[in-house]
Design a protein around this motif. Structure first.
Motif, PDB file in Angstrom:
ATOM      1  N   HIS A  69       0.847  -1.186   0.000  1.00 53.16           N
ATOM      2  CA  HIS A  69       0.000   0.000   0.000  1.00 53.16           C
ATOM      3  C   HIS A  69       0.882   1.236   0.000  1.00 53.16           C
ATOM      4  CE1 HIS A  69      -3.973  -1.723   0.336  1.00 53.16           C
ATOM      5  NE2 HIS A  69      -3.433  -2.641   1.124  1.00 53.16           N
ATOM      6  N   ASN A  70       0.425   2.235  -0.714  1.00 52.35           N
ATOM      7  CA  ASN A  70       1.030   3.550  -0.673  1.00 52.35           C
ATOM      8  C   ASN A  70      -0.079   4.522  -0.273  1.00 52.35           C
ATOM      9  OD1 ASN A  70      -0.451   3.790  -3.068  1.00 52.35           O
ATOM     10  ND2 ASN A  70       1.345   3.660  -4.372  1.00 52.35           N
ATOM     11  N   PHE A  71       0.148   5.797  -0.385  1.00 57.69           N
ATOM     12  CA  PHE A  71      -0.869   6.761   0.017  1.00 57.69           C
ATOM     13  C   PHE A  71      -0.867   7.947  -0.933  1.00 57.69           C
ATOM     14  CE2 PHE A  71      -2.964  10.058   2.446  1.00 57.69           C
ATOM     15  CZ  PHE A  71      -4.019   9.357   3.033  1.00 57.69           C
ATOM     16  N   SER A  72      -2.052   8.340  -1.357  1.00 51.50           N
ATOM     17  CA  SER A  72      -2.201   9.516  -2.203  1.00 51.50           C
ATOM     18  C   SER A  72      -2.642  10.689  -1.339  1.00 51.50           C
ATOM     19  CB  SER A  72      -3.243   9.272  -3.300  1.00 51.50           C
ATOM     20  OG  SER A  72      -3.560  10.496  -3.947  1.00 51.50           O
ATOM     21  N   THR A  73      -1.769  11.686  -1.224  1.00 55.94           N
ATOM     22  CA  THR A  73      -2.147  12.873  -0.463  1.00 55.94           C
ATOM     23  C   THR A  73      -3.256  13.639  -1.171  1.00 55.94           C
ATOM     24  OG1 THR A  73      -0.355  14.111  -1.521  1.00 55.94           O
ATOM     25  CG2 THR A  73       0.101  13.124   0.644  1.00 55.94           C
ATOM     26  N   PHE A  74      -3.245  13.640  -2.505  1.00 52.06           N
ATOM     27  CA  PHE A  74      -4.267  14.363  -3.244  1.00 52.06           C
ATOM     28  C   PHE A  74      -5.642  13.727  -3.043  1.00 52.06           C
ATOM     29  CE2 PHE A  74      -1.426  16.304  -6.806  1.00 52.06           C
ATOM     30  CZ  PHE A  74      -0.655  16.940  -5.858  1.00 52.06           C
ATOM     31  N   LEU A  75      -5.690  12.404  -3.007  1.00 52.82           N
ATOM     32  CA  LEU A  75      -6.960  11.705  -2.804  1.00 52.82           C
ATOM     33  C   LEU A  75      -7.303  11.547  -1.329  1.00 52.82           C
ATOM     34  CD1 LEU A  75      -6.623   8.853  -5.485  1.00 52.82           C
ATOM     35  CD2 LEU A  75      -7.891  11.009  -5.684  1.00 52.82           C
ATOM     36  N   GLY A  76      -6.279  11.630  -0.479  1.00 50.76           N
ATOM     37  CA  GLY A  76      -6.512  11.426   0.942  1.00 50.76           C
ATOM     38  C   GLY A  76      -6.869   9.986   1.267  1.00 50.76           C
ATOM     39  N   ARG A  77      -6.401   9.077   0.421  1.00 48.66           N
ATOM     40  CA  ARG A  77      -6.743   7.664   0.580  1.00 48.66           C
ATOM     41  C   ARG A  77      -5.540   6.791   0.251  1.00 48.66           C
ATOM     42  NH1 ARG A  77     -12.026   6.913  -3.002  1.00 48.66           N
ATOM     43  NH2 ARG A  77     -11.939   4.861  -2.094  1.00 48.66           N
ATOM     44  N   PRO A  78      -5.552   5.550   0.746  1.00 49.45           N
ATOM     45  CA  PRO A  78      -4.476   4.626   0.380  1.00 49.45           C
ATOM     46  C   PRO A  78      -4.591   4.218  -1.078  1.00 49.45           C
ATOM     47  CG  PRO A  78      -6.154   3.460   1.621  1.00 49.45           C
ATOM     48  CD  PRO A  78      -6.542   4.917   1.624  1.00 49.45           C
ATOM     49  N   GLY A  79      -3.489   3.731  -1.595  1.00 49.08           N
ATOM     50  CA  GLY A  79      -3.462   3.151  -2.930  1.00 49.08           C
ATOM     51  C   GLY A  79      -2.872   1.760  -2.845  1.00 49.08           C
ATOM     52  N   LEU A  80      -3.102   0.988  -3.862  1.00 47.59           N
ATOM     53  CA  LEU A  80      -2.499  -0.341  -3.945  1.00 47.59           C
ATOM     54  C   LEU A  80      -1.463  -0.290  -5.054  1.00 47.59           C
ATOM     55  CD1 LEU A  80      -4.205  -3.694  -3.516  1.00 47.59           C
ATOM     56  CD2 LEU A  80      -2.651  -3.397  -5.424  1.00 47.59           C
ATOM     57  N   TYR A  81      -0.253  -0.724  -4.738  1.00 50.43           N
ATOM     58  CA  TYR A  81       0.829  -0.725  -5.707  1.00 50.43           C
ATOM     59  C   TYR A  81       1.281  -2.154  -5.962  1.00 50.43           C
ATOM     60  CZ  TYR A  81       5.182   0.132  -8.093  1.00 50.43           C
ATOM     61  OH  TYR A  81       6.182   0.123  -9.024  1.00 50.43           O
ATOM     62  N   LEU A  82       1.164  -2.587  -7.183  1.00 50.63           N
ATOM     63  CA  LEU A  82       1.606  -3.916  -7.605  1.00 50.63           C
ATOM     64  C   LEU A  82       3.089  -3.844  -7.917  1.00 50.63           C
ATOM     65  CD1 LEU A  82       1.208  -6.841  -8.644  1.00 50.63           C
ATOM     66  CD2 LEU A  82       0.494  -5.837 -10.832  1.00 50.63           C
ATOM     67  N   GLU A  83       3.884  -4.548  -7.132  1.00 48.70           N
ATOM     68  CA  GLU A  83       5.331  -4.564  -7.348  1.00 48.70           C
ATOM     69  C   GLU A  83       5.699  -5.579  -8.421  1.00 48.70           C
ATOM     70  OE1 GLU A  83       9.365  -3.868  -7.195  1.00 48.70           O
ATOM     71  OE2 GLU A  83       7.784  -2.652  -6.348  1.00 48.70           O
ATOM     72  N   ASP A  84       5.158  -6.784  -8.317  1.00 51.28           N
ATOM     73  CA  ASP A  84       5.501  -7.847  -9.270  1.00 51.28           C
ATOM     74  C   ASP A  84       4.298  -8.717  -9.592  1.00 51.28           C
ATOM     75  OD1 ASP A  84       8.241  -7.328  -9.655  1.00 51.28           O
ATOM     76  OD2 ASP A  84       8.770  -8.389  -7.816  1.00 51.28           O
ATOM     77  N   LEU A  85       4.215  -9.101 -10.848  1.00 53.04           N
ATOM     78  CA  LEU A  85       3.204 -10.040 -11.341  1.00 53.04           C
ATOM     79  C   LEU A  85       3.930 -11.015 -12.251  1.00 53.04           C
ATOM     80  CD1 LEU A  85       0.069 -10.672 -11.797  1.00 53.04           C
ATOM     81  CD2 LEU A  85       0.363  -9.389 -13.905  1.00 53.04           C
ATOM     82  N   PHE A  86       3.686 -12.305 -12.048  1.00 52.30           N
ATOM     83  CA  PHE A  86       4.369 -13.305 -12.867  1.00 52.30           C
ATOM     84  C   PHE A  86       3.525 -14.565 -12.939  1.00 52.30           C
ATOM     85  CE2 PHE A  86       7.392 -16.903 -13.232  1.00 52.30           C
ATOM     86  CZ  PHE A  86       7.959 -16.588 -14.461  1.00 52.30           C
ATOM     87  N   VAL A  87       3.427 -15.120 -14.140  1.00 55.69           N
ATOM     88  CA  VAL A  87       2.788 -16.414 -14.380  1.00 55.69           C
ATOM     89  C   VAL A  87       3.778 -17.253 -15.180  1.00 55.69           C
ATOM     90  CG1 VAL A  87       0.862 -17.622 -15.499  1.00 55.69           C
ATOM     91  CG2 VAL A  87       0.450 -15.433 -14.330  1.00 55.69           C
ATOM     92  N   LEU A  88       3.962 -18.491 -14.755  1.00 53.80           N
ATOM     93  CA  LEU A  88       4.865 -19.390 -15.478  1.00 53.80           C
ATOM     94  C   LEU A  88       4.474 -19.445 -16.949  1.00 53.80           C
ATOM     95  CD1 LEU A  88       5.047 -22.331 -12.900  1.00 53.80           C
ATOM     96  CD2 LEU A  88       6.838 -20.645 -13.384  1.00 53.80           C
ATOM     97  N   SER A  89       5.464 -19.460 -17.830  1.00 51.87           N
ATOM     98  CA  SER A  89       5.208 -19.362 -19.265  1.00 51.87           C
ATOM     99  C   SER A  89       4.245 -20.424 -19.781  1.00 51.87           C
ATOM    100  CB  SER A  89       6.524 -19.407 -20.051  1.00 51.87           C
ATOM    101  OG  SER A  89       7.198 -20.619 -19.822  1.00 51.87           O
ATOM    102  N   GLU A  90       4.358 -21.645 -19.275  1.00 51.53           N
ATOM    103  CA  GLU A  90       3.486 -22.715 -19.773  1.00 51.53           C
ATOM    104  C   GLU A  90       2.024 -22.560 -19.351  1.00 51.53           C
ATOM    105  OE1 GLU A  90       5.922 -24.612 -16.337  1.00 51.53           O
ATOM    106  OE2 GLU A  90       6.188 -23.034 -17.820  1.00 51.53           O
ATOM    107  N   TYR A  91       1.738 -21.594 -18.445  1.00 48.03           N
ATOM    108  CA  TYR A  91       0.360 -21.365 -17.998  1.00 48.03           C
ATOM    109  C   TYR A  91      -0.177 -20.015 -18.461  1.00 48.03           C
ATOM    110  CZ  TYR A  91       1.130 -25.482 -15.185  1.00 48.03           C
ATOM    111  OH  TYR A  91       1.400 -26.767 -14.784  1.00 48.03           O
ATOM    112  N   ARG A  92       0.596 -19.299 -19.266  1.00 49.38           N
ATOM    113  CA  ARG A  92       0.117 -18.022 -19.794  1.00 49.38           C
ATOM    114  C   ARG A  92      -0.952 -18.282 -20.845  1.00 49.38           C
ATOM    115  NH1 ARG A  92       6.162 -15.798 -20.116  1.00 49.38           N
ATOM    116  NH2 ARG A  92       6.471 -15.729 -17.873  1.00 49.38           N
TER     117      ARG A  92
END
Length: 169
Positions: free
Chosen positions: A80-103
């Motif tokens: 989670h991060n935070f947006s001061t402009f929105l005054g609300r938390p944000g969700l930040y995706l650091e990494d996404l990965f799916v094994l190649s044979e299941y893409r």
């Protein structure tokens, strides 16, 4: 009765640390950045499941048939991060990965969708991530899901010796 093939997205547990590290290494290999991986199982246990967790992980599981085992095939790590402009938390995706044979089975979309659900449940004002500029397949995939690029925002990073030097000023 379960229909097959079956997919499931669930939160990771401390027992999943070896799998998470394998996915991190797989992602690094895909991004041609294997030489940068210094993460260890101990570091992941401490920072994902210790007394003060710094990030969360969800895992994608796939089961081809009732006779086959359910196997982990992908992950998403987020904070989670935070947006001061929105005054609300944000969700930040650091990494996404799916094994190649299941893409191509919709698992990346399911991971991204589950994170959107989490963001809404936690009253986040936004959900964001970065993608390497050369990764055209991922950029096109994200655009189909409604993601918009914000090229006016340039990532700044301080790491390694630069981080040490800045902290010492």
């Amino acid at each position: 009765m379960t229909n097959y093939p079956s997919t499931e997205i669930i939160p990771a547990t401390i027992d999943d640390v070896p799998v998470i590290l394998d996915f991190i290494k797989g992602l690094a290999e895909y991004e041609k950045l294997s030489h940068q991986v210094v993460a260890t199982e101990d570091l992941l246990r401490t920072h994902l499941f210790g007394a003060s967790p710094k990030a969360e992980v969800i895992l994608a599981y796939y089961q081809k048939s009732a006779a086959d085992p359910r196997v982990p095939v992908g992950f998403a790590l987020f904070i989670h991060n935070f947006s001061t402009f929105l005054g609300r938390p944000g969700l930040y995706l650091e990494d996404l990965f799916v094994l190649s044979e299941y893409r191509g089975l919709g698992l990346g979309k399911k991971l991204l969708t589950q994170l959107a659900v989490i963001a809404k449940e936690r009253e986040c004002g936004r959900y964001e991530w970065v993608v390497l500029d050369w990764n055209t397949p991922s950029r096109e995939f994200y655009a189909k899901l409604g993601a918009k690029s914000h090229p006016e925002w340039i990532i700044q990073r301080v790491e390694g010796k630069s981080l040490d030097d800045l902290a010492a000023m």
